[in-house]
Design a protein around this motif. Structure first.
Motif, PDB file in Angstrom:
ATOM      1  N   TYR A  35       8.904   0.748  -9.612  1.00 61.54           N
ATOM      2  CA  TYR A  35       9.992   1.079  -8.683  1.00 61.54           C
ATOM      3  C   TYR A  35       9.519   2.060  -7.612  1.00 61.54           C
ATOM      4  O   TYR A  35      10.320   2.516  -6.801  1.00 61.54           O
ATOM      5  CB  TYR A  35      11.198   1.653  -9.437  1.00 61.54           C
ATOM      6  CG  TYR A  35      10.852   2.891 -10.213  1.00 61.54           C
ATOM      7  CD1 TYR A  35      10.432   2.818 -11.527  1.00 61.54           C
ATOM      8  CD2 TYR A  35      10.913   4.145  -9.614  1.00 61.54           C
ATOM      9  CE1 TYR A  35      10.090   3.952 -12.232  1.00 61.54           C
ATOM     10  CE2 TYR A  35      10.563   5.288 -10.313  1.00 61.54           C
ATOM     11  CZ  TYR A  35      10.158   5.177 -11.620  1.00 61.54           C
ATOM     12  OH  TYR A  35       9.801   6.309 -12.313  1.00 61.54           O
ATOM     13  N   HIS A  36       8.272   2.398  -7.626  1.00 59.45           N
ATOM     14  CA  HIS A  36       7.719   3.277  -6.597  1.00 59.45           C
ATOM     15  C   HIS A  36       7.372   2.486  -5.334  1.00 59.45           C
ATOM     16  O   HIS A  36       7.348   1.256  -5.339  1.00 59.45           O
ATOM     17  CB  HIS A  36       6.465   3.983  -7.125  1.00 59.45           C
ATOM     18  CG  HIS A  36       6.762   5.081  -8.095  1.00 59.45           C
ATOM     19  ND1 HIS A  36       6.002   5.317  -9.214  1.00 59.45           N
ATOM     20  CD2 HIS A  36       7.744   6.017  -8.111  1.00 59.45           C
ATOM     21  CE1 HIS A  36       6.501   6.354  -9.876  1.00 59.45           C
ATOM     22  NE2 HIS A  36       7.561   6.792  -9.233  1.00 59.45           N
ATOM     23  N   ALA A  37       7.097   3.241  -4.266  1.00 58.36           N
ATOM     24  CA  ALA A  37       6.667   2.616  -3.024  1.00 58.36           C
ATOM     25  C   ALA A  37       5.406   3.305  -2.531  1.00 58.36           C
ATOM     26  O   ALA A  37       5.149   4.471  -2.840  1.00 58.36           O
ATOM     27  CB  ALA A  37       7.762   2.720  -1.968  1.00 58.36           C
ATOM     28  N   VAL A  38       4.636   2.551  -1.770  1.00 59.46           N
ATOM     29  CA  VAL A  38       3.399   3.045  -1.172  1.00 59.46           C
ATOM     30  C   VAL A  38       3.575   3.001   0.342  1.00 59.46           C
ATOM     31  O   VAL A  38       3.866   1.939   0.897  1.00 59.46           O
ATOM     32  CB  VAL A  38       2.204   2.167  -1.593  1.00 59.46           C
ATOM     33  CG1 VAL A  38       0.924   2.619  -0.915  1.00 59.46           C
ATOM     34  CG2 VAL A  38       2.054   2.155  -3.112  1.00 59.46           C
ATOM     35  N   ILE A  39       3.421   4.138   0.979  1.00 59.66           N
ATOM     36  CA  ILE A  39       3.562   4.195   2.436  1.00 59.66           C
ATOM     37  C   ILE A  39       2.188   3.990   3.073  1.00 59.66           C
ATOM     38  O   ILE A  39       1.225   4.664   2.709  1.00 59.66           O
ATOM     39  CB  ILE A  39       4.168   5.549   2.865  1.00 59.66           C
ATOM     40  CG1 ILE A  39       5.547   5.731   2.203  1.00 59.66           C
ATOM     41  CG2 ILE A  39       4.273   5.632   4.386  1.00 59.66           C
ATOM     42  CD1 ILE A  39       6.202   7.081   2.498  1.00 59.66           C
ATOM     43  N   CYS A  40       2.099   3.086   4.016  1.00 59.02           N
ATOM     44  CA  CYS A  40       0.814   2.792   4.652  1.00 59.02           C
ATOM     45  C   CYS A  40       1.039   2.296   6.069  1.00 59.02           C
ATOM     46  O   CYS A  40       2.141   1.903   6.430  1.00 59.02           O
ATOM     47  CB  CYS A  40       0.041   1.753   3.838  1.00 59.02           C
ATOM     48  SG  CYS A  40       0.839   0.147   3.766  1.00 59.02           S
ATOM     49  N   PRO A  41       0.003   2.325   6.892  1.00 57.38           N
ATOM     50  CA  PRO A  41       0.141   1.761   8.244  1.00 57.38           C
ATOM     51  C   PRO A  41       0.263   0.238   8.159  1.00 57.38           C
ATOM     52  O   PRO A  41      -0.244  -0.369   7.209  1.00 57.38           O
ATOM     53  CB  PRO A  41      -1.162   2.150   8.943  1.00 57.38           C
ATOM     54  CG  PRO A  41      -1.997   2.870   7.964  1.00 57.38           C
ATOM     55  CD  PRO A  41      -1.351   2.838   6.626  1.00 57.38           C
ATOM     56  N   ASP A  42       0.908  -0.354   9.130  1.00 57.81           N
ATOM     57  CA  ASP A  42       1.083  -1.811   9.087  1.00 57.81           C
ATOM     58  C   ASP A  42      -0.246  -2.554   9.117  1.00 57.81           C
ATOM     59  O   ASP A  42      -0.335  -3.682   8.662  1.00 57.81           O
ATOM     60  CB  ASP A  42       2.022  -2.293  10.203  1.00 57.81           C
ATOM     61  CG  ASP A  42       1.604  -1.782  11.573  1.00 57.81           C
ATOM     62  OD1 ASP A  42       0.536  -1.132  11.693  1.00 57.81           O
ATOM     63  OD2 ASP A  42       2.356  -2.015  12.530  1.00 57.81           O
ATOM     64  N   SER A  43      -1.284  -1.919   9.627  1.00 55.52           N
ATOM     65  CA  SER A  43      -2.589  -2.576   9.686  1.00 55.52           C
ATOM     66  C   SER A  43      -3.399  -2.434   8.401  1.00 55.52           C
ATOM     67  O   SER A  43      -4.504  -2.967   8.308  1.00 55.52           O
ATOM     68  CB  SER A  43      -3.411  -1.992  10.845  1.00 55.52           C
ATOM     69  OG  SER A  43      -3.546  -0.587  10.675  1.00 55.52           O
ATOM     70  N   ALA A  44      -2.872  -1.725   7.413  1.00 50.05           N
ATOM     71  CA  ALA A  44      -3.655  -1.449   6.196  1.00 50.05           C
ATOM     72  C   ALA A  44      -4.124  -2.731   5.516  1.00 50.05           C
ATOM     73  O   ALA A  44      -3.389  -3.717   5.469  1.00 50.05           O
ATOM     74  CB  ALA A  44      -2.825  -0.633   5.215  1.00 50.05           C
ATOM     75  N   HIS A  45      -5.324  -2.679   4.992  1.00 51.33           N
ATOM     76  CA  HIS A  45      -5.865  -3.810   4.232  1.00 51.33           C
ATOM     77  C   HIS A  45      -4.924  -4.186   3.103  1.00 51.33           C
ATOM     78  O   HIS A  45      -4.656  -5.377   2.882  1.00 51.33           O
ATOM     79  CB  HIS A  45      -7.237  -3.411   3.659  1.00 51.33           C
ATOM     80  CG  HIS A  45      -8.096  -4.577   3.251  1.00 51.33           C
ATOM     81  ND1 HIS A  45      -8.086  -5.091   1.977  1.00 51.33           N
ATOM     82  CD2 HIS A  45      -8.981  -5.321   3.952  1.00 51.33           C
ATOM     83  CE1 HIS A  45      -8.955  -6.101   1.906  1.00 51.33           C
ATOM     84  NE2 HIS A  45      -9.506  -6.266   3.095  1.00 51.33           N
ATOM     85  N   ILE A  46      -4.383  -3.194   2.403  1.00 53.50           N
ATOM     86  CA  ILE A  46      -3.468  -3.508   1.299  1.00 53.50           C
ATOM     87  C   ILE A  46      -2.232  -4.251   1.791  1.00 53.50           C
ATOM     88  O   ILE A  46      -1.613  -5.000   1.051  1.00 53.50           O
ATOM     89  CB  ILE A  46      -3.024  -2.251   0.511  1.00 53.50           C
ATOM     90  CG1 ILE A  46      -2.395  -1.185   1.426  1.00 53.50           C
ATOM     91  CG2 ILE A  46      -4.170  -1.664  -0.277  1.00 53.50           C
ATOM     92  CD1 ILE A  46      -1.755  -0.028   0.650  1.00 53.50           C
ATOM     93  N   ASN A  47      -1.885  -4.053   3.052  1.00 55.71           N
ATOM     94  CA  ASN A  47      -0.678  -4.705   3.570  1.00 55.71           C
ATOM     95  C   ASN A  47      -0.941  -6.090   4.120  1.00 55.71           C
ATOM     96  O   ASN A  47      -0.127  -6.991   3.926  1.00 55.71           O
ATOM     97  CB  ASN A  47      -0.037  -3.839   4.666  1.00 55.71           C
ATOM     98  CG  ASN A  47       1.316  -4.378   5.089  1.00 55.71           C
ATOM     99  OD1 ASN A  47       2.139  -4.733   4.242  1.00 55.71           O
ATOM    100  ND2 ASN A  47       1.548  -4.474   6.390  1.00 55.71           N
ATOM    101  N   VAL A  48      -2.050  -6.274   4.806  1.00 50.12           N
ATOM    102  CA  VAL A  48      -2.234  -7.564   5.487  1.00 50.12           C
ATOM    103  C   VAL A  48      -3.369  -8.437   4.974  1.00 50.12           C
ATOM    104  O   VAL A  48      -3.436  -9.613   5.318  1.00 50.12           O
ATOM    105  CB  VAL A  48      -2.421  -7.384   7.016  1.00 50.12           C
ATOM    106  CG1 VAL A  48      -1.132  -6.935   7.657  1.00 50.12           C
ATOM    107  CG2 VAL A  48      -3.548  -6.422   7.327  1.00 50.12           C
TER     108      VAL A  48
END
Lengths: 345, 345, 345, 345
Positions: B81-94
């Motif tokens: 239920y946690h969240a990870v804040i990252c830039p939209d360009s992050a490898h984990i995101n895209v």
């Protein structure tokens, strides 16, 4: 550290190093730039070679390790409310820290199989509640060839399980971490033992037979792996520098390296079996059909024996141990080991 | 196939091969049997070396790839239920096909960061609903050093993010797939830029800087990784023949191999920048701080340029491309590339 | 449709309707606006009442159903590499369609328990591989009171399991879907049988004893449920109009409604047992300790008997059936059923 | 506690109680035994009634709540590497504590939509990386009708989104938590606004419009829900005493109860809008198309206003609040509220 030779033992075929031909093959592709993640000529060439072995219509994908090959292979043919039927000794059940459940969501339905082998009769006990939403739905039968206990399914036995699976809307999965040892023992081609016998999804391993890392998932029906590339990436198993896995498999399959390694390991297991079977106090507990020998020996001597030749206790209660032979086991190792064992009994 | 040299391009630093020292180190441990899964002297030695770099109280674990290092590192400090804040360009995101969500269950909360860098101000927009069960709870701030856009966080910027994280009961995670390039650019030690600046969990990568495979997850607080060994195994990232990862890292960190490789790649990026920045029609879009050059060039010439030097389009709409330099990029490559580019414009 | 009375049978205590007092209580809170999701005076009052029963320091949370109570309760005390030890007949193992595995990631380790009851000896067979990352790590012992087979754990037996769990760094979970029936049978308070006997997490059910929907998860150690509110919401179990669950539990616990219902159901089971036990061809297979009667009867008569009184076949191979009594079973039902059964044999 | 009337406010339509007709319908099925889990005549009858509304070939399944309807509905049409495109204000994105990610594994791809409405243009920004395994693959477009901001999609707008989805191998999902309010506002039938406009999967809610609990998932293509019954059970959403959900929906849909309730709530919102729109210091921020009014008011008065009429702050920074009307809101409530508000400004 590397000046003296690290002592060989009988702990596991993955305690051995890497066959020199494999290392050489890896070095041979270390040449300039190629596109990452498998879109390179080396991977293409190796996949082509493997399709000659497994069939032109198979889907073949490289991952890093056997656990991943099993889990992702199962994932591609299941939804989380499905179940996978396997023997209680299966690697997926006892040696993967719950990775199958975590990643696929599926329950494993186990059966007690003293020789590590499933039969239709053993499976049948789990074939109830079909269509009943309170129960998980059996979807895959998973077998290991050679089994965790060093035993083998005959081609006919595999075919029977496949037929049963298919007639019950299920798939047959094979964990082939030691499939090379099985193939040479049965004098079978890889295809005859897998797709040819009705296997739908195969984890094709080489690390226990002289490779460094890398395993292949082979689908004998392309419809089953339409989205596997996504499952592999999301499953954290897509290698960027894929060429070094491809090079290993290429070398492993060329010039019968796999066969020479597997034959040798199996022969060593036979030698070991012959050397220990008549020693008083030693009771060999499984048929020696591939590269493993299982035996009961007095608990008291195990630690002392392990000091010289490392190996694992398989079942503490029964004082049963496992001795694995590998591609680099030598006759001298066996003679020394058997002699030591005899001297302790 | 390996007779001619595979052509170098600017697609990615993981299109390059492996530094010869690394290959040699892998061969040097190919010696007899050692216990599998990391309980071997080579792994022990490399971990000890890394503790000298990162601190004696760090937890250090090898996995196969960067995606896994990120996902498992995040997994160890979160609940679903946690969240990870990252830039939209992050490898984990895209670039990880949803692996973080699938494996951790957590949501990624992204912010638009044109230079790839988070700031406290950008993060603050997600810091609401704390303690409110309808919302995911921010638990980790994840940054990439150097960023996906080739930019760098200063040590002070990292420290500010760490302080903000810690004062809000969160952790700071760093994706260090290209941390070597960052360290040489900032003339910082690895420790100063990570644990020393408040980072809690680090993905420490080498594959993009001359290694073959293998990444380390580094925890700067042992309490955060008490059960990481289980997460790694269940995450399908425990290598059986671990010594070959250990050998790579050992060689990578010894004799400053990492530094020489990273320095070279960064210098090549500077050369490339200087060579193209004044060509009419080329607009460099990001500061060139590590081993990447981002630029807008006319869409029409991209395919023809790619025929000679492969690279990726970063943003099709803006006609923005990415050129990555690697440890084996040569001045000649750059001269030829810039000349070709100039000739097309 | 509702004009004639729907026929009562012995299929399950959840085939019964809702006790009129419960319906009345629900209507009584149907009054104006209150804050949704449990922040209302009715929920507050019911939680306070339940803390008087279970202890002031317990954590108490409402969810919709027993499957969710079990799964979320287990989720709060596990990580995905943990395992839950339970009898093979456990509801979590056979009747929840793999929800525990899907949601928690954990493996269930089952033991064969012919009377549905775990013992320390049975559990011990799974207590190996502790600290060994290849194996899932046992973390919870899960028992059901009364069991799926209608049998009961004594307080002493529960205490022994709790002590064993706690001395092995594990928790004791109790599925209390039919805990009311157990409490009256053992003449125990709810607390004596749960927290007082060492239970850590309880699924406290009422639906099978006259409620409409709603179950409570009770934690006897507040440290175990610090983040349960998030797990509940993410687990899709947070009711918006919570007051209607609270009202049910309030009525259920006030004026001993639960006790009257459970006593009645248990007495009916005793009557049924006495009425059928000596009929030739009927073999009662489990002790009748709560509200269930298990028996083997000739397979041939089952369908005809079901036409008049619906019930489930428990084990087709053994021709074993289950007859459940509920709060609204009547002596007349039993007399008619036994008479019919006798007439068929 | 229930003697005085709980004060009505404008916090949420789920702060209201249950319409008396619904309670009466629940009581009317409280009659003897029926088979649990939905295989009962009341459920059968209600499903039949709903098929008359939505189409004979639809699949209709009851679950407990809207979050579950959304998550399980999405789960049935996705695999974990897929993505769901939705507005940043979507309930699935901000109000479900990450349940969609946890249960489906999918990433949500959000777009900023100030009026809560997706358009093809907004979606297009996420339609890249198709077929590229590093990226999640867009599979579902999810819209809410009426939106979280009280606005409405016209039938034509829904049809455009559906066409776009289908022409890109995607599905259109509708969160219909307040679909009744939308239907009366647009003078549309349920079918015209859903299946008739191309919606594939619908969460059909009634709790915010006078029901107690229970939501329906409606599939307009039976092929999409072939295994939904398993997903529902594994998703912990299969009610044992299903008849009490069925009875609610039956009453809700019979005699236009839903329509009367929704019309009333919408009219109250119009009255409220008219009553406040010209008060100096009040700025209505969204079109009032259903049962919500959004407005900016001075931050200073919010707490004092909330003391008399509870409501939620929607955006603290902008001092924007949300006022929801429900089936039991009265003209008197609005007159008193507007008068109080005016007196404070």
């Amino acid at each position: 550290m590397s000046e003296s030779i690290n002592r060989r033992g009988f702990a596991s075929d993955n305690n051995a190093g890497v066959h020199p031909d494999i290392l050489e093959a890896m070095a041979s592709v270390n040449n300039g730039h190629v596109i990452a993640y498998g879109d390179d000529p080396y991977t293409e060439k190796t996949i082509a070679r493997m399709k000659q072995i497994f069939g032109e219509d198979t889907g073949i994908f490289f991952v890093f390790i056997g656990t991943a090959a099993n889990v992702l292979g199962l994932s591609s043919v299941t939804r989380p409310y499905h179940a996978v039927i396997c023997p209680d000794s299966a690697h997926i059940n006892v040696d993967e820290c719950g990775a199958p459940e975590k990643f696929t969501g599926c329950k494993l339905l186990t059966v007690s199989a003293p020789d590590g082998k499933l039969t239709v009769e053993l499976i049948a006990g789990h074939m109830h509640g079909i269509g009943f939403e309170h129960h998980v739905q059996p979807r895959v039968i998973s077998i290991t060839q050679s089994t965790e206990l060093g035993t083998l399914y005959t081609l006919n036995e595999i075919r029977k399980l496949a037929d049963y699976a298919h007639s019950n809307d299920m798939y047959l999965h094979m964990d082939g971490a030691r499939i090379g040892n099985a193939a040479v023992a049965l004098e079978s081609t890889f295809y005859e033992m897998t797709g040819g016998a009705g296997v739908d999804v195969l984890s094709f391993g080489g690390t226990k037979n002289g490779m460094m890392y890398g395993e292949a998932v082979v689908f004998f029906n392309n419809a089953l792996c339409e989205d596997f590339k996504y499952l592999r990436k999301q499953g954290m198993q897509l290698a960027s520098k894929m060429r070094y896995i491809a090079a290993q498999f290429d070398s492993y399959l060329a010039n019968d390296l796999w066969k020479r390694n597997a034959l040798h390991a199996n022969r060593m297991a036979q030698e070991l079996f012959l050397a220990v079977k008549d020693i008083p106090g030693v009771e060999v507990t499984q048929k020696v059909e591939s590269n493993a020998v299982f035996a009961r020996i007095p608990a008291a001597i195990i630690p002392r024996l392990q000091e010289q030749f490392f190996f694992y206790v398989w079942d503490e209660e029964r004082s049963e141990v496992r001795w694995m032979c590998s591609f680099d086991t030598t006759t001298e190792d066996i003679v020394r080991f058997a002699s030591l064992l005899r001297s302790m009994l």
